[in-house]
Design a protein around this motif. Structure first.
Motif, PDB file in Angstrom:
ATOM      1  N   GLY A 210       0.800  -1.113  -0.017  1.00  0.00           N
ATOM      2  CA  GLY A 210       0.073  -0.076  -0.002  1.00  0.00           C
ATOM      3  C   GLY A 210       0.875   1.235   0.018  1.00  0.00           C
ATOM      4  N   HIS A 211       0.088   2.465   0.358  1.00  0.00           N
ATOM      5  CA  HIS A 211       1.026   3.613   0.426  1.00  0.00           C
ATOM      6  C   HIS A 211       0.164   4.308   1.773  1.00  0.00           C
ATOM      7  CE1 HIS A 211      -2.824   4.727  -1.877  1.00  0.00           C
ATOM      8  NE2 HIS A 211      -2.545   5.907  -1.438  1.00  0.00           N
ATOM      9  N   ASN A 215      -3.727  13.436   4.971  1.00  0.00           N
ATOM     10  CA  ASN A 215      -5.251  14.148   4.932  1.00  0.00           C
ATOM     11  C   ASN A 215      -4.765  15.624   4.835  1.00  0.00           C
ATOM     12  OD1 ASN A 215      -6.679  11.773   5.097  1.00  0.00           O
ATOM     13  ND2 ASN A 215      -6.151  11.542   7.259  1.00  0.00           N
ATOM     14  N   PRO A 216      -5.960  16.358   4.557  1.00  0.00           N
ATOM     15  CA  PRO A 216      -5.745  17.883   4.507  1.00  0.00           C
ATOM     16  C   PRO A 216      -5.368  18.412   6.026  1.00  0.00           C
ATOM     17  CG  PRO A 216      -7.898  17.371   3.541  1.00  0.00           C
ATOM     18  CD  PRO A 216      -7.167  16.059   4.028  1.00  0.00           C
ATOM     19  N   THR A 217      -5.657  17.758   6.993  1.00  0.00           N
ATOM     20  CA  THR A 217      -5.202  18.106   8.458  1.00  0.00           C
ATOM     21  C   THR A 217      -3.818  17.945   8.705  1.00  0.00           C
ATOM     22  OG1 THR A 217      -6.092  16.122   9.366  1.00  0.00           O
ATOM     23  CG2 THR A 217      -7.852  17.907   9.399  1.00  0.00           C
ATOM     24  N   GLY A 218      -3.199  17.241   7.831  1.00  0.00           N
ATOM     25  CA  GLY A 218      -1.965  16.809   8.177  1.00  0.00           C
ATOM     26  C   GLY A 218      -1.518  15.564   8.692  1.00  0.00           C
ATOM     27  N   THR A 219      -2.919  14.801   8.947  1.00  0.00           N
ATOM     28  CA  THR A 219      -2.486  13.529   9.675  1.00  0.00           C
ATOM     29  C   THR A 219      -2.276  12.451   8.417  1.00  0.00           C
ATOM     30  OG1 THR A 219      -4.997  13.259   9.518  1.00  0.00           O
ATOM     31  CG2 THR A 219      -4.016  14.046  11.572  1.00  0.00           C
ATOM     32  N   ARG A 220      -1.826  11.565   8.838  1.00  0.00           N
ATOM     33  CA  ARG A 220      -1.268  10.569   7.776  1.00  0.00           C
ATOM     34  C   ARG A 220      -1.876   9.012   8.031  1.00  0.00           C
ATOM     35  NH1 ARG A 220       3.086  13.325   5.928  1.00  0.00           N
ATOM     36  NH2 ARG A 220       4.120  11.611   4.473  1.00  0.00           N
ATOM     37  N   LYS A 221      -2.233   8.290   7.016  1.00  0.00           N
ATOM     38  CA  LYS A 221      -3.070   7.064   7.011  1.00  0.00           C
ATOM     39  C   LYS A 221      -2.534   5.944   5.955  1.00  0.00           C
ATOM     40  CE  LYS A 221      -6.802   5.222   8.847  1.00  0.00           C
ATOM     41  NZ  LYS A 221      -7.290   5.224  10.350  1.00  0.00           N
ATOM     42  N   TRP A 222      -2.135   4.893   6.269  1.00  0.00           N
ATOM     43  CA  TRP A 222      -1.630   3.768   5.747  1.00  0.00           C
ATOM     44  C   TRP A 222      -3.009   3.150   5.011  1.00  0.00           C
ATOM     45  CZ3 TRP A 222       0.824  -1.307   7.986  1.00  0.00           C
ATOM     46  CH2 TRP A 222       1.422  -1.962   6.954  1.00  0.00           C
ATOM     47  N   LYS A 391      19.231  -7.440   9.613  1.00  0.00           N
ATOM     48  CA  LYS A 391      19.446  -6.073   8.993  1.00  0.00           C
ATOM     49  C   LYS A 391      18.382  -6.159   7.675  1.00  0.00           C
ATOM     50  CE  LYS A 391      23.586  -6.498   8.329  1.00  0.00           C
ATOM     51  NZ  LYS A 391      25.096  -6.308   7.954  1.00  0.00           N
ATOM     52  N   TRP A 392      17.495  -5.084   7.470  1.00  0.00           N
ATOM     53  CA  TRP A 392      16.778  -5.174   6.363  1.00  0.00           C
ATOM     54  C   TRP A 392      16.911  -3.798   5.388  1.00  0.00           C
ATOM     55  CZ3 TRP A 392      13.986  -9.454   6.282  1.00  0.00           C
ATOM     56  CH2 TRP A 392      13.825 -10.021   7.484  1.00  0.00           C
ATOM     57  N   SER A 393      16.869  -4.069   4.230  1.00  0.00           N
ATOM     58  CA  SER A 393      17.167  -2.989   3.311  1.00  0.00           C
ATOM     59  C   SER A 393      16.045  -2.022   3.165  1.00  0.00           C
ATOM     60  CB  SER A 393      17.489  -3.605   1.932  1.00  0.00           C
ATOM     61  OG  SER A 393      16.078  -4.075   1.242  1.00  0.00           O
ATOM     62  N   LEU A 394      16.369  -0.694   2.887  1.00  0.00           N
ATOM     63  CA  LEU A 394      15.282   0.434   2.940  1.00  0.00           C
ATOM     64  C   LEU A 394      14.465  -0.005   1.834  1.00  0.00           C
ATOM     65  CD1 LEU A 394      17.268   3.696   3.563  1.00  0.00           C
ATOM     66  CD2 LEU A 394      15.223   2.891   4.880  1.00  0.00           C
ATOM     67  N   GLU A 395      14.919  -0.589   0.823  1.00  0.00           N
ATOM     68  CA  GLU A 395      13.939  -0.869  -0.477  1.00  0.00           C
ATOM     69  C   GLU A 395      12.828  -2.016   0.025  1.00  0.00           C
ATOM     70  OE1 GLU A 395      14.278  -2.724  -4.854  1.00  0.00           O
ATOM     71  OE2 GLU A 395      15.986  -2.528  -3.722  1.00  0.00           O
ATOM     72  N   VAL A 396      13.255  -3.013   0.558  1.00  0.00           N
ATOM     73  CA  VAL A 396      12.178  -4.092   1.095  1.00  0.00           C
ATOM     74  C   VAL A 396      11.353  -3.482   2.134  1.00  0.00           C
ATOM     75  CG1 VAL A 396      12.175  -6.224   2.498  1.00  0.00           C
ATOM     76  CG2 VAL A 396      13.817  -5.938   0.464  1.00  0.00           C
ATOM     77  N   MET A 397      12.032  -2.751   3.260  1.00  0.00           N
ATOM     78  CA  MET A 397      11.004  -2.183   4.152  1.00  0.00           C
ATOM     79  C   MET A 397      10.028  -1.358   3.845  1.00  0.00           C
ATOM     80  SD  MET A 397      11.639  -3.271   7.588  1.00  0.00           S
ATOM     81  CE  MET A 397      11.220  -1.682   8.376  1.00  0.00           C
ATOM     82  N   ARG A 398      10.534  -0.164   2.903  1.00  0.00           N
ATOM     83  CA  ARG A 398       9.747   0.720   2.065  1.00  0.00           C
ATOM     84  C   ARG A 398       8.534   0.195   1.417  1.00  0.00           C
ATOM     85  NH1 ARG A 398      11.231   5.804   2.184  1.00  0.00           N
ATOM     86  NH2 ARG A 398      13.598   5.116   2.132  1.00  0.00           N
ATOM     87  N   LYS A 399       8.815  -0.903   0.690  1.00  0.00           N
ATOM     88  CA  LYS A 399       7.825  -1.644  -0.296  1.00  0.00           C
ATOM     89  C   LYS A 399       6.737  -2.431   0.700  1.00  0.00           C
ATOM     90  CE  LYS A 399       7.872  -5.344  -3.881  1.00  0.00           C
ATOM     91  NZ  LYS A 399       8.631  -6.152  -4.644  1.00  0.00           N
ATOM     92  N   LEU A 400       7.101  -2.864   1.732  1.00  0.00           N
ATOM     93  CA  LEU A 400       6.312  -3.711   2.585  1.00  0.00           C
ATOM     94  C   LEU A 400       5.546  -2.961   3.559  1.00  0.00           C
ATOM     95  CD1 LEU A 400       5.227  -6.619   2.928  1.00  0.00           C
ATOM     96  CD2 LEU A 400       6.761  -6.791   4.720  1.00  0.00           C
ATOM     97  N   PRO A 402       5.422   1.006   4.211  1.00  0.00           N
ATOM     98  CA  PRO A 402       5.794   2.419   3.971  1.00  0.00           C
ATOM     99  C   PRO A 402       5.246   3.132   5.008  1.00  0.00           C
ATOM    100  CG  PRO A 402       3.690   1.673   2.948  1.00  0.00           C
ATOM    101  CD  PRO A 402       4.322   0.377   3.275  1.00  0.00           C
ATOM    102  N   ARG A 403       4.525   3.169   5.801  1.00  0.00           N
ATOM    103  CA  ARG A 403       4.221   3.916   7.227  1.00  0.00           C
ATOM    104  C   ARG A 403       5.229   3.875   7.967  1.00  0.00           C
ATOM    105  NH1 ARG A 403       3.896   8.316   9.381  1.00  0.00           N
ATOM    106  NH2 ARG A 403       2.206   8.732  11.000  1.00  0.00           N
ATOM    107  N   HIS A 404       5.786   2.616   8.215  1.00  0.00           N
ATOM    108  CA  HIS A 404       6.675   2.523   9.214  1.00  0.00           C
ATOM    109  C   HIS A 404       7.942   3.063   8.944  1.00  0.00           C
ATOM    110  CE1 HIS A 404       3.485  -0.415   9.840  1.00  0.00           C
ATOM    111  NE2 HIS A 404       3.690  -0.399  11.122  1.00  0.00           N
ATOM    112  N   ILE A 405       8.636   3.049   7.619  1.00  0.00           N
ATOM    113  CA  ILE A 405       9.686   3.470   7.450  1.00  0.00           C
ATOM    114  C   ILE A 405       9.793   5.169   7.599  1.00  0.00           C
ATOM    115  CG2 ILE A 405      10.998   4.526   5.185  1.00  0.00           C
ATOM    116  CD1 ILE A 405      12.064   1.873   6.069  1.00  0.00           C
ATOM    117  N   GLU A 406       8.718   5.897   7.478  1.00  0.00           N
ATOM    118  CA  GLU A 406       8.425   6.998   7.845  1.00  0.00           C
ATOM    119  C   GLU A 406       8.586   7.247   9.311  1.00  0.00           C
ATOM    120  OE1 GLU A 406       5.247   8.825   4.600  1.00  0.00           O
ATOM    121  OE2 GLU A 406       4.688   8.529   6.734  1.00  0.00           O
ATOM    122  N   ILE A 407       8.160   6.427  10.059  1.00  0.00           N
ATOM    123  CA  ILE A 407       8.298   6.574  11.441  1.00  0.00           C
ATOM    124  C   ILE A 407       9.790   6.107  12.077  1.00  0.00           C
ATOM    125  CG2 ILE A 407       7.478   5.599  13.820  1.00  0.00           C
ATOM    126  CD1 ILE A 407       4.914   5.121  12.470  1.00  0.00           C
TER     127      ILE A 407
END
Length: 420
Positions: A210-211, A215-222, A391-400, A402-407
């Motif tokens: 997913g992605h 939201n317009p308020t600035g909150t984020r949702k997966w 160790k996990w690559s950023l590519e794999v983490m971001r793919k599976l 995406p919200r957790h990579i931001e955090i």
């Protein structure tokens, strides 16, 4: 029809009409225990009713012991629900339990009564305990330690639960042949486990891929991606010579009927029609799937996040459940009622997942969510060997995830910018 039973010497089958098939869930006397075992052989049947060989006797005996455990289990749950103490939740990818029947009757101090009861039914306790297959939930020290912790916490009357995955095949079973060592899938669930209780009312969604939607308020949702359901199976863990019986909750990955495409199936696209069901089955198929390929890495990461997300959703639900009817409460109370212990690196995704749940689902700000998370979660490191520090690559983490990579990136940014 009376249950046909073999005499101790295994010769002529005898008729157990002198042993009634009556339910005595809390029996302690050998005659009543034998009656309860006979009851399960007749009225909880899993085999042909015309024989009562060691395998059949094992399952009937295990269900007889489980009756007693369930009574203590329910009393334990109700007690801690009423008292509302701080509770420990132990997250581990492995548990190495050993034989549950021997452990249960020993902890309940009824092994002699069960030995006498089985003798009345034409069997030896030692032969019956040999029928139990080891639960394929772990393979070494990490899993044995986790199971020892659960046994110890139950014995000490501590409010504690364990969380793990319900592996279908575990690791493997080994045979030595003329060609050498051969490995085949472990079949501990080929029939069923008499110790687990499926909880059809305990099921949580776990998202992958997913992605992130802003939201317009600035909150984020997966959003979007794949959603697999986590279904709970509970295993009772009795303490030694105490009524305290805690839980090991194992998660099974499931897809739902809506995820089965009937039109594709009828069109001959059989694999595509059940694609999500197949992906769900892969998550809990084996412990530590090979990770030499990207698909293998994704599956391992899926397993670990699946455990973390389902367990934390369940922990949060129980925290809220115990707050119901007690007036207003604050999330700052969470660490005073919940302690989450991570067994090595595998469940460490619990940290960004708790942050996500608190911010995206519960509406907390970063600072409040971080304060709750850091006061709730603790981590045990068992070794500094590089193969154990994943160790996990950023590519794999971001793919599976995406919200957790931001955090994770925000955590890194704040830690690096804070004064030492």
């Amino acid at each position: 029809m009376a249950t046909a039973i073999k005499e101790p010497n295994g010769s002529m089958p005898v008729d157990a009409t002198n042993i009634p098939a009556e339910a005595h869930p809390l029996a302690e006397k050998p005659a009543e225990i034998a009656s309860n075992i006979n009851y399960h052989a007749k009225f909880s049947p899993h085999f042909s009713p015309f024989k009562f060989e060691p395998e059949q006797a094992y399952y009937a005996t295990a269900e007889s012991v489980r009756d007693r455990l369930i009574q203590q289990w329910n009393e334990t749950y109700n007690h801690f629900h009423k008292v509302d103490p701080k509770q420990t939740y132990y997250l581990s990818m492995e548990y190495l339990q050993g034989r549950a029947l021997t452990n249960a009757i020993g902890n309940l101090n009824i092994q002699h009564a069960y030995a006498d009861a089985l003798n009345k039914l034409g069997h030896d306790l030692e032969d019956i305990t040999e029928q139990e297959k080891d639960a394929a939930l772990g393979n070494g020290g990490l899993g044995r330690l986790a199971s020892c912790f659960l046994d110890s916490m139950a014995t000490l009357n501590l409010p504690a639960w364990g969380y793990g995955l319900r592996y279908r095949y575990g690791l493997f079973k080994q045979k030595i042949t003329k060609e050498g060592q051969e490995e085949t899938a472990e079949d501990w669930l080929e029939k069923f486990s008499p110790w687990e209780v499926v909880r059809h009312d305990v099921i949580y969604p776990v998202r992958f891929f997913g992605h992130v939607e802003v939201n317009p308020t600035g909150t984020r949702k997966w959003v979007e991606g794949e959603v697999i359901r986590a279904l709970a199976y509970d295993v009772p863990i009795p303490g030694y010579k105490t009524k305290n019986t805690i839980s090991l909750r194992l998660w099974e990955a499931k897809a739902v009927a809506e995820d089965f495409n009937l039109f594709q199936f009828n069109d001959g696209q059989y694999e595509s029609a059940a694609l999500l069901h197949s992906k769900a089955q892969q998550i809990c198929a084996v412990l530590y799937p090979g990770d030499a390929t990207e698909d293998g890495k994704l599956l391992r990461l899926k397993q670990q996040f699946f455990l973390c997300s389902a367990s934390l959703q369940d922990i949060i639900f129980r925290f809220k459940e115990r707050r119901d009817g007690k007036g207003s409460w604050q999330w700052s109370e969470f660490p005073s009622k919940v302690a989450v212990q991570l067994n090595d690196t595998h469940p460490t995704l619990a940290i960004p997942e708790l942050m996500r749940l608190l911010m995206d689902e519960e509406g907390l700000g970063w600072d409040e969510a971080w304060d709750v998370t850091t006061r709730t979660i603790a981590y045990t490191n068992h070794t500094v060997l590089p193969e154990a520090l994943e160790k996990w690559s950023l590519e794999v983490m971001r793919k599976l995830l995406p919200r957790h990579i931001e955090i994770i990136e925000e955590i890194d940014k704040r830690v690096c910018s804070s004064p030492l």
